[in-house]
Design an enzyme around this catalytic site. Sequence first.
Site, PDB file in Angstrom:
ATOM      1  N   GLY A  35       0.736  -1.286  -0.067  1.00  0.00           N
ATOM      2  CA  GLY A  35      -0.043   0.075  -0.061  1.00  0.00           C
ATOM      3  C   GLY A  35       0.793   1.162  -0.049  1.00  0.00           C
ATOM      4  O   GLY A  35       2.021   1.218   0.438  1.00  0.00           O
TER       5      GLY A  35
ATOM      6  N   GLN B 217       3.117  10.035   0.802  1.00  0.00           N
ATOM      7  CA  GLN B 217       4.438   9.235   1.005  1.00  0.00           C
ATOM      8  C   GLN B 217       5.369   9.413  -0.215  1.00  0.00           C
ATOM      9  O   GLN B 217       6.519   9.021  -0.052  1.00  0.00           O
ATOM     10  CB  GLN B 217       4.165   7.621   1.137  1.00  0.00           C
ATOM     11  CG  GLN B 217       3.657   7.391   2.642  1.00  0.00           C
ATOM     12  CD  GLN B 217       3.460   5.721   2.654  1.00  0.00           C
ATOM     13  OE1 GLN B 217       2.403   5.431   2.145  1.00  0.00           O
ATOM     14  NE2 GLN B 217       4.262   5.213   3.278  1.00  0.00           N
TER      15      GLN B 217
ATOM     16  N   CYS C 127       6.076   0.287   8.083  1.00  0.00           N
ATOM     17  CA  CYS C 127       5.755   1.341   7.087  1.00  0.00           C
ATOM     18  C   CYS C 127       6.698   1.905   6.101  1.00  0.00           C
ATOM     19  O   CYS C 127       8.115   1.914   6.749  1.00  0.00           O
ATOM     20  CB  CYS C 127       5.190   2.832   7.717  1.00  0.00           C
ATOM     21  SG  CYS C 127       4.781   4.309   6.753  1.00  0.00           S
ATOM     22  N   LEU C 128       6.780   2.078   5.024  1.00  0.00           N
ATOM     23  CA  LEU C 128       7.811   2.521   4.069  1.00  0.00           C
ATOM     24  C   LEU C 128       8.215   3.823   4.387  1.00  0.00           C
ATOM     25  O   LEU C 128       9.494   3.985   4.177  1.00  0.00           O
ATOM     26  CB  LEU C 128       7.220   2.487   2.562  1.00  0.00           C
ATOM     27  CG  LEU C 128       6.872   1.175   2.097  1.00  0.00           C
ATOM     28  CD1 LEU C 128       6.008   1.440   0.626  1.00  0.00           C
ATOM     29  CD2 LEU C 128       8.218   0.242   1.839  1.00  0.00           C
TER      30      LEU C 128
ATOM     31  N   HIS D 141      -4.275   1.745   7.599  1.00  0.00           N
ATOM     32  CA  HIS D 141      -3.224   2.573   7.572  1.00  0.00           C
ATOM     33  C   HIS D 141      -2.998   3.702   6.531  1.00  0.00           C
ATOM     34  O   HIS D 141      -2.508   4.747   6.881  1.00  0.00           O
ATOM     35  CB  HIS D 141      -2.133   1.403   7.505  1.00  0.00           C
ATOM     36  CG  HIS D 141      -0.610   1.962   7.243  1.00  0.00           C
ATOM     37  ND1 HIS D 141       0.161   1.267   8.437  1.00  0.00           N
ATOM     38  CD2 HIS D 141      -0.036   2.668   6.687  1.00  0.00           C
ATOM     39  CE1 HIS D 141       1.454   1.951   8.273  1.00  0.00           C
ATOM     40  NE2 HIS D 141       1.325   2.562   7.141  1.00  0.00           N
ATOM     41  N   GLU D 142      -3.375   3.334   5.264  1.00  0.00           N
ATOM     42  CA  GLU D 142      -3.285   4.223   4.440  1.00  0.00           C
ATOM     43  C   GLU D 142      -4.049   5.560   4.272  1.00  0.00           C
ATOM     44  O   GLU D 142      -3.646   6.624   4.210  1.00  0.00           O
ATOM     45  CB  GLU D 142      -3.506   3.671   3.066  1.00  0.00           C
ATOM     46  CG  GLU D 142      -2.746   2.585   2.553  1.00  0.00           C
ATOM     47  CD  GLU D 142      -1.171   2.754   2.583  1.00  0.00           C
ATOM     48  OE1 GLU D 142      -0.596   3.742   2.758  1.00  0.00           O
ATOM     49  OE2 GLU D 142      -0.608   1.710   2.823  1.00  0.00           O
TER      50      GLU D 142
ATOM     51  N   HIS E  98      -2.565   8.042   6.606  1.00  0.00           N
ATOM     52  CA  HIS E  98      -1.608   8.660   6.190  1.00  0.00           C
ATOM     53  C   HIS E  98      -2.138  10.205   5.536  1.00  0.00           C
ATOM     54  O   HIS E  98      -1.514  11.184   5.631  1.00  0.00           O
ATOM     55  CB  HIS E  98      -0.955   7.962   5.009  1.00  0.00           C
ATOM     56  CG  HIS E  98       0.455   7.122   5.285  1.00  0.00           C
ATOM     57  ND1 HIS E  98       1.409   7.768   5.974  1.00  0.00           N
ATOM     58  CD2 HIS E  98       0.464   5.715   5.059  1.00  0.00           C
ATOM     59  CE1 HIS E  98       2.357   6.632   6.283  1.00  0.00           C
ATOM     60  NE2 HIS E  98       2.132   5.529   5.580  1.00  0.00           N
TER      61      HIS E  98
HETATM   62 NI    NI Z   1       2.670   3.829   5.794  1.00  0.00          NI
END
Ligand code: NI
Length: 169
Positions: free
Chosen positions: A46, A51, A96-97, A138-139, A142
């Site tokens: 995702g 991000q 998380c990236l 989660h997304e 963000h």
């Molecule tokens: Ni994330």
Amino acid sequence: MAIREIVTVPHPVLRRRATKVQDFGPELQKLIDDMIETMRAAPGVGLAAPQVNVSQRVIVVEYGDEEEGIPHRLYAVVNPEIVAVSKETEIGTEGCLSIPGIIGDVERAYAIEVRGFDRHGKPFRMRPYGWLARIFQHEIDHLNGVLFTDRAIRVERVTPELAAEMDRV
Ligand code: NI
């Protein structure tokens, strides 16, 4: 398509409330294509537009789990909103990236209802459950400047190798 740079904490865009998309034109199409390519290259399951340093309400998710009865699919959702959540919750370990080397246990709704628009502006609605519902939560966090570490009941520092083995979002 192009791979964009994934920003990491403490980049301020990750704490900003992203703005609603009004224009479903070529710029949005390019952003979504680039987000898909960036998510796949990471690799992740995702990615939210903040991000890649774009403060707009766009997410992409690519996930499936045959054992759980969740078909493997790619979703691109514009202006997503969680309109309902189950009372049942589940604790799961997330990475998380944008927060390399940290994982944490987060309690989330087991099932949710998401509404928004697809990339062409057509209404989108789905009711994900399990890990897919977790990815969507989660997304969408963000887009509101919320990171999983804000919600985690426990966080742990891990090696980049271990972090890379997880489904990152
Ligand atoms: Ni994330």
